[in-house]
Write a protein that holds these residues in place. Structure first.
Motif, PDB file in Angstrom:
ATOM      1  N   THR A 543      -1.819 -66.099  90.860  1.00 60.18           N
ATOM      2  CA  THR A 543      -0.604 -65.458  91.358  1.00 60.18           C
ATOM      3  C   THR A 543       0.310 -65.064  90.204  1.00 60.18           C
ATOM      4  OG1 THR A 543      -0.785 -66.925  93.242  1.00 60.18           O
ATOM      5  CG2 THR A 543       1.248 -65.688  93.037  1.00 60.18           C
ATOM      6  N   HIS A 547      -1.995 -61.535  90.852  1.00 58.16           N
ATOM      7  CA  HIS A 547      -2.781 -61.403  92.080  1.00 58.16           C
ATOM      8  C   HIS A 547      -1.900 -61.690  93.287  1.00 58.16           C
ATOM      9  CE1 HIS A 547      -6.995 -61.595  90.265  1.00 58.16           C
ATOM     10  NE2 HIS A 547      -6.163 -61.602  89.252  1.00 58.16           N
ATOM     11  N   ARG A 548      -2.288 -61.169  94.468  1.00 61.20           N
ATOM     12  CA  ARG A 548      -1.554 -61.468  95.687  1.00 61.20           C
ATOM     13  C   ARG A 548      -1.700 -62.950  96.002  1.00 61.20           C
ATOM     14  NH1 ARG A 548       1.827 -58.555  98.585  1.00 61.20           N
ATOM     15  NH2 ARG A 548       0.836 -59.161 100.546  1.00 61.20           N
ATOM     16  N   SER A 549      -0.608 -63.569  96.409  1.00 63.18           N
ATOM     17  CA  SER A 549      -0.682 -65.026  96.564  1.00 63.18           C
ATOM     18  C   SER A 549      -1.543 -65.432  97.753  1.00 63.18           C
ATOM     19  CB  SER A 549       0.712 -65.638  96.660  1.00 63.18           C
ATOM     20  OG  SER A 549       1.334 -65.261  97.848  1.00 63.18           O
ATOM     21  N   TYR A 550      -1.592 -64.609  98.794  1.00 64.37           N
ATOM     22  CA  TYR A 550      -2.430 -64.980  99.936  1.00 64.37           C
ATOM     23  C   TYR A 550      -3.905 -64.903  99.555  1.00 64.37           C
ATOM     24  CZ  TYR A 550      -4.481 -65.172 104.589  1.00 64.37           C
ATOM     25  OH  TYR A 550      -5.226 -65.528 105.668  1.00 64.37           O
ATOM     26  N   THR A 551      -4.270 -63.878  98.781  1.00 61.84           N
ATOM     27  CA  THR A 551      -5.652 -63.759  98.324  1.00 61.84           C
ATOM     28  C   THR A 551      -6.012 -64.950  97.441  1.00 61.84           C
ATOM     29  OG1 THR A 551      -5.395 -61.376  98.366  1.00 61.84           O
ATOM     30  CG2 THR A 551      -7.255 -62.231  97.128  1.00 61.84           C
ATOM     31  N   ALA A 553      -4.675 -67.880  97.516  1.00 59.04           N
ATOM     32  CA  ALA A 553      -4.749 -69.078  98.351  1.00 59.04           C
ATOM     33  C   ALA A 553      -6.091 -69.126  99.088  1.00 59.04           C
ATOM     34  CB  ALA A 553      -3.598 -69.103  99.346  1.00 59.04           C
ATOM     35  N   TYR A 606     -15.246 -60.580  98.283  1.00 62.88           N
ATOM     36  CA  TYR A 606     -14.016 -60.485  99.065  1.00 62.88           C
ATOM     37  C   TYR A 606     -14.292 -60.525 100.561  1.00 62.88           C
ATOM     38  CZ  TYR A 606     -11.086 -59.416  95.124  1.00 62.88           C
ATOM     39  OH  TYR A 606     -10.377 -59.508  93.963  1.00 62.88           O
ATOM     40  N   ASP A 607     -13.240 -60.744 101.311  1.00 64.56           N
ATOM     41  CA  ASP A 607     -13.359 -60.667 102.763  1.00 64.56           C
ATOM     42  C   ASP A 607     -13.500 -59.203 103.144  1.00 64.56           C
ATOM     43  OD1 ASP A 607     -12.380 -63.505 103.282  1.00 64.56           O
ATOM     44  OD2 ASP A 607     -10.772 -62.623 102.105  1.00 64.56           O
ATOM     45  N   TRP A 610     -10.923 -57.239 106.107  1.00 71.01           N
ATOM     46  CA  TRP A 610      -9.645 -56.555 105.938  1.00 71.01           C
ATOM     47  C   TRP A 610      -9.745 -55.419 104.931  1.00 71.01           C
ATOM     48  CZ3 TRP A 610      -7.712 -62.103 105.376  1.00 71.01           C
ATOM     49  CH2 TRP A 610      -7.528 -62.654 106.660  1.00 71.01           C
ATOM     50  N   ASP A 611     -10.979 -55.084 104.578  1.00 68.18           N
ATOM     51  CA  ASP A 611     -11.158 -54.107 103.521  1.00 68.18           C
ATOM     52  C   ASP A 611     -11.555 -52.773 104.130  1.00 68.18           C
ATOM     53  OD1 ASP A 611     -11.627 -52.754 101.279  1.00 68.18           O
ATOM     54  OD2 ASP A 611     -13.037 -54.180 100.402  1.00 68.18           O
ATOM     55  N   ILE A 615     -15.203 -49.762 105.604  1.00 74.26           N
ATOM     56  CA  ILE A 615     -15.320 -48.970 106.826  1.00 74.26           C
ATOM     57  C   ILE A 615     -15.374 -47.486 106.475  1.00 74.26           C
ATOM     58  CG2 ILE A 615     -14.217 -48.414 109.034  1.00 74.26           C
ATOM     59  CD1 ILE A 615     -12.826 -51.157 108.861  1.00 74.26           C
ATOM     60  N   ARG A 616     -14.491 -47.129 105.537  1.00 78.73           N
ATOM     61  CA  ARG A 616     -14.421 -45.726 105.122  1.00 78.73           C
ATOM     62  C   ARG A 616     -15.787 -45.243 104.620  1.00 78.73           C
ATOM     63  NH1 ARG A 616      -9.533 -42.994 102.834  1.00 78.73           N
ATOM     64  NH2 ARG A 616      -8.491 -44.998 102.945  1.00 78.73           N
ATOM     65  N   LEU A 619     -18.294 -44.969 107.469  1.00 76.78           N
ATOM     66  CA  LEU A 619     -18.062 -43.786 108.304  1.00 76.78           C
ATOM     67  C   LEU A 619     -18.524 -42.519 107.591  1.00 76.78           C
ATOM     68  CD1 LEU A 619     -14.576 -44.576 109.862  1.00 76.78           C
ATOM     69  CD2 LEU A 619     -16.765 -44.424 111.051  1.00 76.78           C
TER      70      LEU A 619
ATOM     71  N   ARG B  13      -4.409 -58.165 102.947  1.00 78.07           N
ATOM     72  CA  ARG B  13      -5.085 -57.659 101.761  1.00 78.07           C
ATOM     73  C   ARG B  13      -4.391 -56.387 101.293  1.00 78.07           C
ATOM     74  NH1 ARG B  13     -10.135 -59.857 100.357  1.00 78.07           N
ATOM     75  NH2 ARG B  13      -8.521 -61.329  99.870  1.00 78.07           N
ATOM     76  N   TYR B  39       2.906 -62.192 103.692  1.00 75.90           N
ATOM     77  CA  TYR B  39       1.699 -62.838 103.150  1.00 75.90           C
ATOM     78  C   TYR B  39       1.903 -63.300 101.712  1.00 75.90           C
ATOM     79  CZ  TYR B  39      -1.593 -62.386 106.976  1.00 75.90           C
ATOM     80  OH  TYR B  39      -2.248 -62.563 108.159  1.00 75.90           O
ATOM     81  N   GLU B  40       2.770 -62.627 100.981  1.00 74.66           N
ATOM     82  CA  GLU B  40       3.030 -63.051  99.618  1.00 74.66           C
ATOM     83  C   GLU B  40       3.909 -64.296  99.608  1.00 74.66           C
ATOM     84  OE1 GLU B  40       1.515 -61.982  97.152  1.00 74.66           O
ATOM     85  OE2 GLU B  40       2.634 -62.795  95.458  1.00 74.66           O
ATOM     86  N   PRO B  43       1.622 -67.802 101.700  1.00 73.84           N
ATOM     87  CA  PRO B  43       0.160 -67.751 101.652  1.00 73.84           C
ATOM     88  C   PRO B  43      -0.485 -68.875 102.467  1.00 73.84           C
ATOM     89  CG  PRO B  43       1.053 -68.505  99.567  1.00 73.84           C
ATOM     90  CD  PRO B  43       2.210 -68.024 100.383  1.00 73.84           C
ATOM     91  N   TYR B  69      -4.628 -54.280 113.357  1.00 69.12           N
ATOM     92  CA  TYR B  69      -5.928 -54.949 113.471  1.00 69.12           C
ATOM     93  C   TYR B  69      -6.234 -55.328 114.904  1.00 69.12           C
ATOM     94  CZ  TYR B  69      -5.921 -55.714 108.379  1.00 69.12           C
ATOM     95  OH  TYR B  69      -5.912 -55.567 107.028  1.00 69.12           O
TER      96      TYR B  69
END
Lengths: 627, 200
Positions: A543, A547-551, A553, A606-607, A610-611, A615-616, A619, B13, B39-40, B43, B69
């Motif tokens: 973090t 980096h994003r803190s949720y990622t 975590a 990665y997950d 949520w990416d 999907i893009r 498609l 994300r 989310y930041e 977390p 979603y």
């Protein structure tokens, strides 16, 4: 001299000399020894002949040290070390004594005297070697364990040696007046053997069924000094019992320590006895320094110098050879060789005993004692020489080898000091997330392993300013202080804050108390140690690097899960492998396996949920085929 | 006094979402706007309820900005609604702290706008699917506005995205005005349409 002025002299000498020695990077042992020489009869003359008496008293510090070593050593661990104790220990003692014996015979000693002297000289100093190893934080390394094994074997071997010495006398000299006589000497041989076993049995049974309940009762009184008193009582009682049956008090104390290692009072006993041990050992070293007979040395300098050099050369050669046989790497081998090449405190005991038995003449006895004291004094200097000159040249290089001369050195944003179980988790996690860290560690075997695994590692004491500089502390963003010893970690933080004010510091705290100390120092990123905090700390590093803190975590959660699974896998693996002689070596193999498993596992995946990129692409592919 | 706007942003994300960063970049750098990155900040989903309540008190317009979603919001926003909108504070007896505030969703959705209709493959309109949010707002005595939406994120061209982002900026800028035509805004199915209508 009265008690107060004596105490004043000893304490003043220690307080003045030890910090100076420490400051000069020589370790406390050398400081005490010089303090002893300084106040001894040949320089300032504050103490005279009583140096010897002080030493006898202070030998109790060695007893206490072995009790504490025993406490730290759980029986299962002790059992795992049995091969190195027996193998390495017997090889060292047998070979050293054998070679010295031949030399002494060749120079015209009677075989009885030669045997006694060679056995005494084969002993190494537990006090000096273990103290130094501990101070350098090397107890868990291969060299630390090898040294420990050899020393423990010697401690055990003292018993039969003292037992056979009386058999070497001529015309039946008895020493009943000397005080070394014990009541079991009057017994027939078989009864003596039985009482030996009985004494060991008593220690074991008492440790199990008597001491722990007693400590429990005393702990209930909530009187701290009473607990200290009973801890001291315990060690003194064991020493007494052992002397009564003619065993080494140090060995008895060690056994008692091992028996109590599993009890709930282990840490209390440790912390209560620690200061006594430290003071008594200090006193012991001062005694050694004070008892060096400079008159004797002055009257026959060449003889003594020759003896010192040849004894140490033989001991070192045998140690190095034994280390080779047991496949120690070069620098680990050098370290343990130098740490054990002196003659130890048990030699004083054996020499005075043989002197009383008139196996050797009083002149030779004091000559040998002087030799012993000198070798003890030289050891810390030799270790210093090894650390500064020999090891950097022949052992693991401090800096990682440059891969290509013209390649610009990559500066890593993160430095991890200490790659033990806490630091290594952080290093592994960061690597899994594509963040490379520079690592500082003082265990040469681990350094080699990590370099092999592609880490950038600097070898040495992380509190050294020059090492921090060359590791890139000037340009790094974050320094992780994850050294196992809280004192060293604290020292590192102090140094880093002073010289690298822009460096973000994240620290590992071993306990709540350590955490308080760090808070007092103004630290904010403090992690009280466990697997979870090490992963949390690593996620926070990500973090802080943006980096994003949720990622971060979530990566942490995933890492914990993966590590838990890896633990189970490794636990099974552990039993498949051949028995390792040194536990530390097995730990390395396990760490190597773990690190390569990390590489095989793609932890940075990665997950996809949520990416939208995924999907893009899907498609786009779909519409192409539709056309 | 101009209105203060709170953007409650929830994207697990964010670093991977170009469209959302495009939208977030439209938020004017002014003390009237507070961008709150849930989310930041949380977390580990451990929401500081008192802090969130204070934020709500300090603002007049609340925007739930999130990817759409599975016809709803990412879990942390639901957690936020569960934890922060307390009984006796946001609704129920004495639950008047949010009374009169404006609230709406800003969403990014993979499907086209046409897919969200009775005959489209999503079978329901965005407004129908947002009913839980609308009712939540109503229970808390807030005025619920139609959503602002960025559709077709999977096939969107850069130009289309930039155009919608521009509409979002105009919307955000107009929200500070004291006398917003709430009834007029509510008559559109999307706030995007209201913005376009204003510009014409």
């Amino acid at each position: 001299m009265d008690f107060l002025s004596q105490a004043l002299i000893y304490l003043a000498a220690a307080v003045v000399c030890v910090p100076i020695a420490k400051r000069l990077g020589m370790g406390s042992v050398l400081g005490y020894l010089f303090a002893g020489i300084l106040i001894g009869p040949f320089i300032l003359g504050f103490i005279g002949k009583e140096g010897q008496d002080i030493m006898h008293f202070a030998e109790f510090g060695v007893v206490m040290m072995l009790f504490l070593i025993g406490l730290e050593l759980e029986p299962s661990h002790f059992w795992r070390l049995r091969k190195s104790i027996l193998g390495l220990g017997s090889l060292q003692l047998g070979l050293t004594a054998g070679i010295l014996f031949m030399i002494l015979i060749a120079t015209g000693f009677r075989w009885q005297a030669a045997l006694a002297i060679s056995l005494a000289l084969a002993m190494s100093s537990t006090a000096i070697a273990l103290q130094t190893i501990k101070e350098k934080g090397l107890s868990q390394t291969v060299s630390g364990q090898a040294s420990f094994s050899v020393l423990l074997f010697q401690d055990i071997a003292v018993i039969p040696i003292l037992a056979i010495l009386p058999l070497l006398t001529f015309h039946g000299t008895t020493i009943s007046e000397s005080g070394h006589q014990t009541f079991i000497d009057q017994m027939p041989g078989w009864l003596q053997t039985i009482s030996l076993f009985l004494a060991v049995g008593i220690i074991y049974a008492a440790g199990r069924f008597l001491i722990v309940p007693m400590l429990r009762l005393i702990a209930k009184t909530q009187l701290r000094e009473l607990f200290t008193a009973s801890a001291l009582f315990l060690v003194v009682a064991i020493a007494m019992l052992m002397q009564l049956v003619g065993l080494s008090p140090a060995l008895g104390a060690f056994l008692a320590g091992v028996v109590l290692a599993n009890s709930e009072y282990r840490h209390e006993l440790e912390s209560d006895l620690q200061p006594f041990k430290g003071l008594l050992l200090g006193l012991f070293f001062i005694g050694v320094g004070a008892s060096i007979n400079f008159d004797l040395i002055g009257s026959q300098p060449w003889l003594i110098a020759g003896l010192v050099i040849s004894v140490m050369a033989v001991k070192a050669a045998v140690l190095f050879f034994a280390g080779r046989v047991f496949k120690l790497t070069n620098d680990q081998n050098l370290l343990y060789t130098f740490a054990l090449s002196q003659v130890g405190e048990f030699a004083f005991v054996i020499f005075s005993f043989t002197g009383q038995l008139k196996i050797i003449s009083p002149e030779w006895m004091s000559t040998m004692m002087a030799v012993t004291a000198i070798t003890m004094t030289i050891t810390p200097l030799l270790l210093l020489l090894n650390e500064k000159v020999i090891d950097p040249r022949f052992g693991v290089k401090e800096k990682p080898a440059d891969r290509e001369a013209d390649q610009i050195e990559i500066k890593h944003p993160v430095i991890i000091a200490g790659f033990g179980h806490f630091g290594s988790t952080i290093g592994r996690f960061l690597r899994a997330n594509g963040v490379e860290a520079t690592i500082l560690d003082n265990d040469s075997n681990r350094v080699e392993l990590l370099r092999k695994m592609g880490f950038k590692v600097y070898y040495g004491d992380a509190t050294r300013l020059d090492l921090l500089k060359s590791a890139g502390a000037d340009d790094a963003k974050i320094l992780i202080a994850a050294i196992d010893s809280p004192e060293t970690n604290m020292e590192l933080v102090t140094t880093a804050r002073k010289y690298f004010p822009d460096l973000k510091l994240m620290v590992r705290a071993k306990s709540r108390i350590d955490a308080y100390d760090f808070i007092d120092m103004g630290m904010t990123d403090i992690y009280r140690e466990s697997l979870h905090t090490s992963v949390k700390m690593a996620a926070d590093v990500l973090t802080k690097l943006g980096h994003r803190s949720y990622t971060a975590a979530r990566q942490g959660q995933k890492f914990l899960q993966y590590d838990e699974e890896a633990l189970i896998r490794m636990a099974e693996l552990r039993h498949d492998q051949k028995q390792y002689i040194l536990q530390a070596r097995e730990n390395f193999r396990m760490q190597e396996e773990l690190l390569s498993q990390d590489l095989r596992q793609n932890l940075s995946e990665y997950d996809h949920a949520w990416d939208s990129e995924e999907i893009r692409e899907g498609l786009a592919k779909n519409s192409e085929t539709a056309k | 006094m101009s209105k203060r706007i709170l953007i409650l942003f929830a994207h697990p994300r964010f670093e991977k979402s170009l469209n959302n960063s495009l939208l977030v970049n439209q938020i004017p750098a002014s003390p009237n706007y507070t961008f709150h990155d849930l989310y930041e900040r949380y977390p580990d989903f451990n929401i500081d309820v008192e802090h969130e309540k204070q934020l709500l008190e300090d603002h007049d317009v609340i925007i739930w900005q999130h990817p759409f979603y599975w016809y709803s919001a990412p879990p942390l926003l639901k957690q936020w609604i569960d934890m922060v909108l307390e009984f006796g504070w946001a609704y129920g007896p004495g639950g008047t702290h949010l009374q009169g505030k404006l609230v709406f969703n800003t969403i990014t959705a993979g499907g086209q706008r046409s897919a969200y209709s009775k005959d489209g493959y999503n079978r329901f309109t965005i407004n129908e699917l947002l009913a839980p949010f609308e009712q939540t707002a109503r229970l808390c005595k807030m005025s619920y506005l139609p959503p602002f939406a960025l559709h077709g994120t999977h096939r969107l061209t850069k130009e289309e995205a930039v155009e919608t982002a521009g509409q979002y900026r105009r919307l955000l800028e107009s929200l500070v005005h004291d006398h917003l035509p709430v009834d007029q805004m509510q008559s559109f199915s999307y706030l995007n349409d209201w913005v376009i209508n204003q510009t014409l």
